[in-house]
Design a protein around this motif. Structure first.
Motif, mmCIF file in Angstrom:
data_model
loop_
_atom_site.group_PDB
_atom_site.id
_atom_site.type_symbol
_atom_site.label_atom_id
_atom_site.label_comp_id
_atom_site.label_asym_id
_atom_site.label_seq_id
_atom_site.Cartn_x
_atom_site.Cartn_y
_atom_site.Cartn_z
ATOM 1 N N THR A 1 -3.489 -2.934 -9.612
ATOM 2 C CA THR A 1 -3.352 -1.764 -8.766
ATOM 3 C C THR A 1 -4.707 -1.108 -8.592
ATOM 4 O O THR A 1 -5.489 -1.003 -9.536
ATOM 5 N N PHE A 2 -4.992 -0.704 -7.345
ATOM 6 C CA PHE A 2 -6.242 -0.046 -7.003
ATOM 7 C C PHE A 2 -5.937 1.380 -6.566
ATOM 8 O O PHE A 2 -4.936 1.642 -5.910
ATOM 9 N N PHE A 3 -6.835 2.297 -6.897
ATOM 10 C CA PHE A 3 -6.649 3.702 -6.552
ATOM 11 C C PHE A 3 -7.898 4.234 -5.864
ATOM 12 O O PHE A 3 -9.022 4.030 -6.342
ATOM 13 N N ASN A 4 -7.698 4.905 -4.735
ATOM 14 C CA ASN A 4 -8.795 5.518 -3.986
ATOM 15 C C ASN A 4 -8.498 7.001 -3.845
ATOM 16 O O ASN A 4 -7.695 7.413 -3.003
ATOM 17 N N THR B 1 0.817 -1.206 0.000
ATOM 18 C CA THR B 1 0.000 0.000 0.000
ATOM 19 C C THR B 1 0.851 1.257 0.000
ATOM 20 O O THR B 1 1.999 1.241 0.466
ATOM 21 N N CYS B 2 0.270 2.317 -0.525
ATOM 22 C CA CYS B 2 0.896 3.636 -0.535
ATOM 23 C C CYS B 2 -0.146 4.690 -0.222
ATOM 24 O O CYS B 2 -1.315 4.525 -0.585
ATOM 25 N N SER B 3 0.285 5.754 0.421
ATOM 26 C CA SER B 3 -0.572 6.919 0.616
ATOM 27 C C SER B 3 0.205 8.143 0.164
ATOM 28 O O SER B 3 1.443 8.137 0.159
ATOM 29 N N TYR B 4 -0.522 9.167 -0.239
ATOM 30 C CA TYR B 4 0.154 10.367 -0.714
ATOM 31 C C TYR B 4 -0.552 11.591 -0.163
ATOM 32 O O TYR B 4 -1.690 11.518 0.311
ATOM 33 N N GLU B 5 0.134 12.744 -0.237
ATOM 34 C CA GLU B 5 -0.412 13.962 0.369
ATOM 35 C C GLU B 5 -0.907 14.977 -0.667
ATOM 36 O O GLU B 5 -1.894 15.660 -0.426
ATOM 37 N N SER C 1 -2.916 0.770 -3.922
ATOM 38 C CA SER C 1 -2.387 -0.514 -3.492
ATOM 39 C C SER C 1 -2.014 -1.360 -4.702
ATOM 40 O O SER C 1 -2.518 -1.150 -5.808
ATOM 41 N N LEU C 2 -1.116 -2.296 -4.464
ATOM 42 C CA LEU C 2 -0.705 -3.259 -5.485
ATOM 43 C C LEU C 2 -0.991 -4.652 -4.933
ATOM 44 O O LEU C 2 -0.531 -4.984 -3.840
ATOM 45 N N HIS C 3 -1.764 -5.429 -5.678
ATOM 46 C CA HIS C 3 -2.084 -6.791 -5.291
ATOM 47 C C HIS C 3 -1.412 -7.748 -6.267
ATOM 48 O O HIS C 3 -1.520 -7.558 -7.489
#
Lengths: 116, 113
Positions: free
Chosen positions: B64-67, B22-26, B74-76
């Motif tokens: 890859t999913f994007f919210n 998972t990744c989060s960004y600002e 995220s990368l599955h």
């Protein structure tokens, strides 16, 4: 296809020494980049060159100089090596800078720097 | 200031299992999110990417999913294989500002038999 060649593969320097890393690409790409990779910190942009004769500073440019000698080559100089410094320096290229999501970065295998 | 945060730092899965990174960004202006895969001794290579207009992109065993609302991606990896053992980086950029990718810290993935 093409390839990015970085030389040398390994570089051992002394504290305070000026060190030069070289990068060649045969993709005929306009844009080239230098990234620094540290364990646990990801990749950080040092310098990039949008086209031949252009030079732009990245977020980590302090302590480095760069030179785009011609379209296919981009050099990075560590102006004064820091004692116990260890990092991998990655060169990359892309077709151009403004192509958005169409612009994949292609990376070289890196130069591994150790400073004694 | 870390604009792109990646987790976990390292991960071990068994062959055949599902890997989730998972990744989060600002920066809410980021609209392009590639994932790069790096094997030991090599440079990173593009694995899969997604634009902010999509919420999912699939390429074989990799999705890859994007919210956008949560600023997360995220990368599955399904049916994980030992050959998937590598370091994975998420990255982000605003395409109108050029190809200045901001990379996450990376996740070291090991897949065991």
């Amino acid at each position: 296809g093409g390839i990015i060649t970085q030389t040398p593969k390994f570089l051992i320097g002394q504290e305070g020494q000026k060190l030069t890393l070289k990068c060649q690409q045969n993709f005929n790409h306009d844009t080239m980049y230098w990234y620094r990779q540290d364990s646990g910190k990801g990749l950080r942009l040092i310098y990039y060159s949008i086209t031949e004769n252009d030079l732009q500073k990245g977020d980590l440019s302090e302590g480095y100089d760069a030179s785009r000698e011609k379209k296919s080559s981009f050099s990075l100089t560590v102006t004064s090596a820091q004692k116990n410094e260890m990092a991998v320096f990655l060169c990359a290229s892309s077709i151009d800078f403004w192509g958005g999501s169409q612009n994949t970065l292609y990376f070289g295998a890196g130069t591994r720097l150790s400073v004694l | 200031q870390q604009q792109v945060r990646q987790s976990p730092q390292s991960l071990t899965v068994w062959e055949g299992g599902t890997t989730v990174l998972t990744c989060s960004y600002e920066d809410s202006t980021f609209n392009y999110f590639p994932w790069y895969q790096q094997f030991p001794g090599e440079g990173p290579a593009l694995l899969i990417s997604i634009l902010s207009v999509s919420d999912k992109k699939e390429d074989g065993r990799f999705t890859t999913f994007f919210n956008k609302r949560e600023k997360k991606l995220s990368l599955h990896i399904i049916d994980s294989q030992p050959g998937d053992s590598a370091t994975y980086f998420c990255a982000a950029s605003q395409t109108s500002s050029g190809q200045k990718l901001v990379f996450g810290q990376g996740t070291i993935l090991k897949v065991y038999l």
